[in-house]
Design a protein around this motif. Structure first.
Motif, PDB file in Angstrom:
ATOM      1  N   LEU B 157       8.134  51.965  17.465  1.00 13.39           N
ATOM      2  CA  LEU B 157       9.497  52.149  17.956  1.00 13.39           C
ATOM      3  C   LEU B 157      10.022  53.549  17.649  1.00 13.39           C
ATOM      4  O   LEU B 157      11.029  53.969  18.197  1.00 13.39           O
ATOM      5  N   VAL B 158       9.302  54.268  16.778  1.00  9.97           N
ATOM      6  CA  VAL B 158       9.745  55.629  16.433  1.00  9.97           C
ATOM      7  C   VAL B 158       9.170  56.654  17.423  1.00  9.97           C
ATOM      8  O   VAL B 158       9.578  57.809  17.452  1.00  9.97           O
ATOM      9  N   LEU B 159       8.222  56.207  18.266  1.00 16.18           N
ATOM     10  CA  LEU B 159       7.596  57.136  19.217  1.00 16.18           C
ATOM     11  C   LEU B 159       8.600  57.972  20.019  1.00 16.18           C
ATOM     12  O   LEU B 159       8.361  59.172  20.231  1.00 16.18           O
ATOM     13  N   PRO B 160       9.717  57.371  20.490  1.00 17.08           N
ATOM     14  CA  PRO B 160      10.659  58.208  21.258  1.00 17.08           C
ATOM     15  C   PRO B 160      11.168  59.413  20.483  1.00 17.08           C
ATOM     16  O   PRO B 160      11.550  60.418  21.093  1.00 17.08           O
ATOM     17  N   PHE B 161      11.176  59.347  19.159  1.00 13.59           N
ATOM     18  CA  PHE B 161      11.554  60.523  18.357  1.00 13.59           C
ATOM     19  C   PHE B 161      10.615  61.683  18.697  1.00 13.59           C
ATOM     20  O   PHE B 161      11.035  62.820  18.918  1.00 13.59           O
ATOM     21  N   SER B 162       9.333  61.334  18.775  1.00 15.30           N
ATOM     22  CA  SER B 162       8.333  62.348  19.109  1.00 15.30           C
ATOM     23  C   SER B 162       8.500  62.823  20.551  1.00 15.30           C
ATOM     24  O   SER B 162       8.336  64.009  20.854  1.00 15.30           O
TER      25      SER B 162
END
Lengths: 681, 681
Positions: B157-162
């Motif tokens: 779920l943290v992928l969009p940060f990247s």
């Protein structure tokens, strides 16, 4: 299927060779001219003989060593491998030698026939000399594969025939490519730039070497390149057919002999199409005449395949075979036309480079770089589409993976079945070019030179199409060899995965070594050209009366330097090509690494092969576009910039680019030869 | 493992940001000079603000649209994705903005400190400004990933940060690359060539845009590029760790949090290493000082990892982790040193180009081309070796494929853990360069300019090393994202095989589209530079007294043209990067085609990224080598040829090459975001 049909194969091979023989007889009989024309033609011929004799001596020394070594490779039944290897090398050499002979006889005769009978006869004569090469390539190629298959009974055992052809191609194409650019750069740098004498001036000691160079590249080199593709594609399809038959004996031998039969009929198609080459009421433009002949040969081939494949494999499979053959033919033509679009001076890309030349050499180079890059996209995507459509058209669930792969191999067989006519149209180029050069050197009247320039400019289009065809067929053949490698090593899908780090690392190593090969070939040209420059300078300095035209230069010495240097510079890239598959194949997990290596090499080789051929062609034609009077014409700043672009493009399009064709196929052939070694390790 | 250890992560992030803050405070406090120096520095600062404000406006317009769209992508829990995406974009923007601010404050202050305190203090000041960027990159990157992981609990779920970071990187690196070369070419072509005024002359309307360009490329661009790699590599490792934990709950959370903890300690290592940057009795050469700091940071990181990973995962696994981290660090350094060897003017390759310049521009370009090609071989083979050694070091039969892949991701985590110090050393470059430029423009005494030239030339070595590091870490990160794609889509080995025609065709399509991207970026520079040339000509024509120095040029207009044009030219390559994975992913068999596509893109992007950076760098330094008085020095024919090579190399090394870093990572990130779409189709 009727087994009698296979008799068509030797018959058609002999028809091809007979056509070549008769054409050669007619050609030699034609008027060769007199005086200066004859003298120059003979000087070129002498030089070419010197080149060929030294080259063949080296080739045969190496061929004999490799032939002996092959007798000890497990899985190839000893001397049988040596024999097939020698025969392959001999067939390719013979096709190259006869083709060169014809081209060198044809140059002065084409000139004479313009004088005596006009442009139409002259076109036919030049094309006839090209047809001799084309018919020798397909005749020797088909006959050789047929005979060895008939005697050995297993297409695997015929592979060394293809290896023999590849070995000759390495010399003819890579060595020849270094040769031709050495001579070209040497002649131009000292002659045009330093001594300020015109191009093709007989006082230039390197001029004969330069004229030979054109034939070396486009006749012997292209011939050997396509001979290799022609033979390898056929054998790959036969091997896959053989593996299918081993696994599913109920399929019979049809899949094995079909490639041979199709190729037999395709020779007929090419021969018929060749008759259409004449300027008529409808076809006024020589370039249309040659393109028409090529397309006619495609259509006839597709028609023949439609009937034959249904006879051999039954209606349903026959239709599918026709489908993949058509896919192959279309890809060949589309890639050829793409090359023409991106390089011909009548289209936008080459003109955009000419336009950019007004902003200086840097922008010229950058624009050519972009054009070359863009030119690769359609061919790469075409080949990608060809891979999965032809796989799918022939994929039969009960026969699995092999049936799909057979589809890809047959697309390649189809594409290369028009080799005869493509080589004919390409080998026509240097004949017209040499004829125009001789007319220049012997001060012919304006009208004659204009007619020859028309014939010469046709050569450029056919050359571009043929180059595109050679590259895409080399790539497809390399892919087919790669698939055959996977099939014969029984590489499993799950092992030979993108997710296997060995396979993925192999992909990277294949990329790196292909780049190394390319860089070495480009450096070879620079180094060898430097030797040539020194020699030409020496002659101008030491031979009294040379520049005044009272003494003759030592042409032979320049030919010798080009030849010797090219052979010497061939060692490093040649060894990389021959040894890297062997070394990678025998390390632990080598079977997988080598598979990835082949894939990486093919991808990079195909990309750069296209890029270099098209960027080089585009720079060349941008320069010519300016020379026709645009953007300031000859001598303008734009022209100076365009000449720089052209000089950069020369080793790209005539050395490194074509060399990649050979490299990607040769590593596949070598990999197939060491399969028994890989399987035990 | 002790869960308290994870508290080290926010602590170290805050230490990084505090270091950046304190350094910035010290920097701003330093003497900024007076008169002409201050005036020029302020003009550059004004222009940069104009650039940044327009760029950020566009970025944020797009970020908001994408953020809204992301809320509807299945599998990402709606607004949570939007929030992480916005935070990623904001963090990267903040790091870039602060870094640019520091660099622009530092240029005049570096000059002043040479005058007042000598070269040692000046080196430290310039390095301090670089350290601000470096510490912001690692501080914001680590803190962001930590906080979102702490709140969301699942690294997927943290992928969009990247993704947010990647979006900013696309603008900063690709847009910035087009910007900087537009300004450079525009300033040189009209100023130096047409108006015959010196480089960096304040009368040139494009001079400020050009000076901003250096900061845009090497501070904001490089910062955003490495920020993206830094974050993506960490997340990829955490996702693989998460998948391992899902499958084998007995493993615990150690594999997930280890990347964070390692990165925390690596910040400490970088900060300690930064203290070593001063000229001492032993380290007299500024370039050794910076290289020493980089190596010290590697050694400290490896030491920390040795202890921490044993605490987190136990002695046996801990040792293995240390092994792969060391592999990653070694590859980063080796690739960096290779870049230095092939581009630095003290080594043979750049000198061989300078030597070739004597034979004219064509040979200069061909030699540079070969050098660039050769320079790719060691890095590609290094990365290949890194892939399978790190896979093998961590491969544990009972945990299968995922454990090996975790090894590769941790090699990447290791390599990028020295990001802080690498960015610091790179961002130092444009500060020293601008300081030297301002000294030139304000007619400083010889001694001052010589000292600044020493500092500036150090920038070249660190820049080369950093470029090599950026490319190899981008390639390894892209490979890691590719592996994560395969792991999350649960692509099976047997389906995602080289023998699957869809995967193989995908490989070719990936190659073709990467080439298209590259060609578009190069054309973008030509087109935009043309606009700039027109504007500079217009100002010279229409502003009375400009050339005489009595009127001021309209700097802002030139900055505006560069900025607007760069954003406009970004559309086509940007859309290709964002949309092609989506389109390929949703067609039938898209999962496999997209996998092959990623592999093809990475291979070609890595190859050309290296080639362009190193060929460009080598041409640049060959020119500088001649300018130092070799082969005829400035103004000689060799110099003219070398300048042509350098002009060709400019968009290679500063635009197209670095853009490929972004492209290959961004397609991987986009592919990971559409996994839920692919899985349903």
């Amino acid at each position: 299927m009727s087994f009698d049909l296979i008799l068509i194969v030797p018959l058609m091979s002999l028809i091809a060779l007979t056509t070549a023989g008769l054409s050669l007889y007619q050609l030699v009989k034609a008027d060769a001219g007199t005086g200066k024309v004859r003298e120059i033609a003979e000087a070129i011929h002498e030089g070419a003989k010197a080149y060929l004799s030294r080259q063949y001596k080296t080739i045969w020394a190496i061929v004999i060593i490799v032939a002996i070594a092959l007798a000890f490779v497990p899985g190839f039944e000893g001397w049988k491998a040596s024999l097939a290897y020698i025969a392959g090398a001999a067939s390719s050499s013979a096709a190259g030698f006869i083709g060169m002979y014809a081209a060198l006889k044809a140059n002065s005769r084409t000139l004479q026939s313009v004088i005596s009978s006009g442009i139409n006869k002259s076109l036919q004569l030049a094309f006839k000399s090209g047809l001799i090469t084309g018919m020798c390539v397909v005749g020797f190629g088909l006959l050789g594969v047929f005979l060895f298959y008939a005697v050995y009974g297993d297409p695997h055992l015929v592979l060394p025939f293809s290896f023999g052809a590849s070995s000759v191609a390495l010399f003819a194409r890579v060595g020849g490519g270094i040769y031709t650019k050495t001579a070209d750069v040497g002649a131009d740098l000292v002659g045009k730039v330093e001594a300020k004498i015109p191009e093709d001036d007989p006082r230039n000691p390197a001029v004969i070497a330069d004229n030979i160079g054109d034939n070396v590249g486009d006749v012997a080199g292209m011939g050997a390149d396509l001979f290799e593709s022609y033979v390898a594609s056929m054998l790959a399809a036969m091997i896959i057919g053989y593996l299918l038959w081993e696994k599913f004996p109920e399929l019979g031998l049809g899949f094995i002999i079909l490639p041979l039969v199709i190729r037999g009929f395709a020779i007929l198609a090419s021969a018929l199409a060749a008759f259409s080459v004449r300027l008529g009421a409808r076809l006024r433009e020589p370039s249309y005449v040659l393109t028409f002949a090529t397309i006619l040969s495609c259509v006839l081939t597709a028609l023949f395949v439609y009937f034959i494949s249904q006879i051999v494999l039954g209606p349903s499979l026959g239709l599918r075979i026709t489908g993949v053959v058509v896919v192959g033919l279309i890809v060949g033509i589309v890639v050829g036309l793409t090359s023409d679009y991106f390089t011909n001076r009548i289209w936008r890309p080459a003109q955009s480079i000419a336009h950019a030349s007004q902003s200086g050499p840097a922008i010229t180079v950058l624009t050519g770089f972009s054009v070359g890059m863009l030119s690769t996209i359609i061919p790469i995507i075409c080949v990608a589409i060809a891979i999965f459509t032809s796989y799918h058209i022939l994929y039969i669930p009960e026969y699995g993976f092999l049936s799909g792969i057979y589809g890809i191999t047959m697309a390649d067989v189809g594409m290369l079945s028009i080799t005869g006519i493509v080589v004919a149209a390409d080998a026509y180029g240097p004949v017209a070019d040499n004829a125009a050069g001789i007319a220049e050197m012997s001060n012919m009247p304006e009208k004659i030179r204009d007619d020859l320039d028309v014939l010469d400019s046709v050569g450029n289009t056919t050359k571009a199409i043929c180059k595109g065809f050679a590259i895409s067929s080399a790539a497809l053949t390399a892919i087919v060899l790669f698939a055959t490698y996977a099939a014969t090593t029984k590489l499993e899908f799950s092992i030979f995965s993108f997710l296997n780090p060995y396979a993925f690392a192999g992909l990277f190593i294949g990329c790196a070594l292909t780049v190394l090969f390319m860089a070495l070939v480009i450096q070879a040209v620079s180094r060898n050209a430097f030797r040539m420059v020194e020699e030409v300078r020496r002659q101008f300095r030491e031979i009294p009366g040379l520049l005044e035209g009272t003494a003759k230069p030592d042409y032979a010495k320049c030919v010798d330097i080009s030849t010797k240097g090219a052979l010497k510079e061939l060692i490093a890239p040649g060894l990389i090509t021959l040894l890297s598959p062997v070394i990678l194949g025998i390390v632990p997990e080598g079977k997988i690494i080598l598979g990835g290596f082949l894939a990486g090499s093919i991808l990079i080789g195909f990309l750069f092969g296209l890029f270099m051929a098209n960027a080089g062609g585009a720079w060349d034609n941008a320069k010519k576009f300016i020379e026709f009077g645009h953007f300031g014409g000859k001598g303008s700043p734009a022209h100076v910039a365009a000449v720089i672009g052209d000089t950069i493009g020369d080793p790209f399009k005539d050395t490194a680019g074509p060399s990649l064709n050979i490299m990607i196929k040769l590593i596949g052939i070598v990999a197939l030869h060491i399969v028994p070694l890989i399987m035990v390790s």
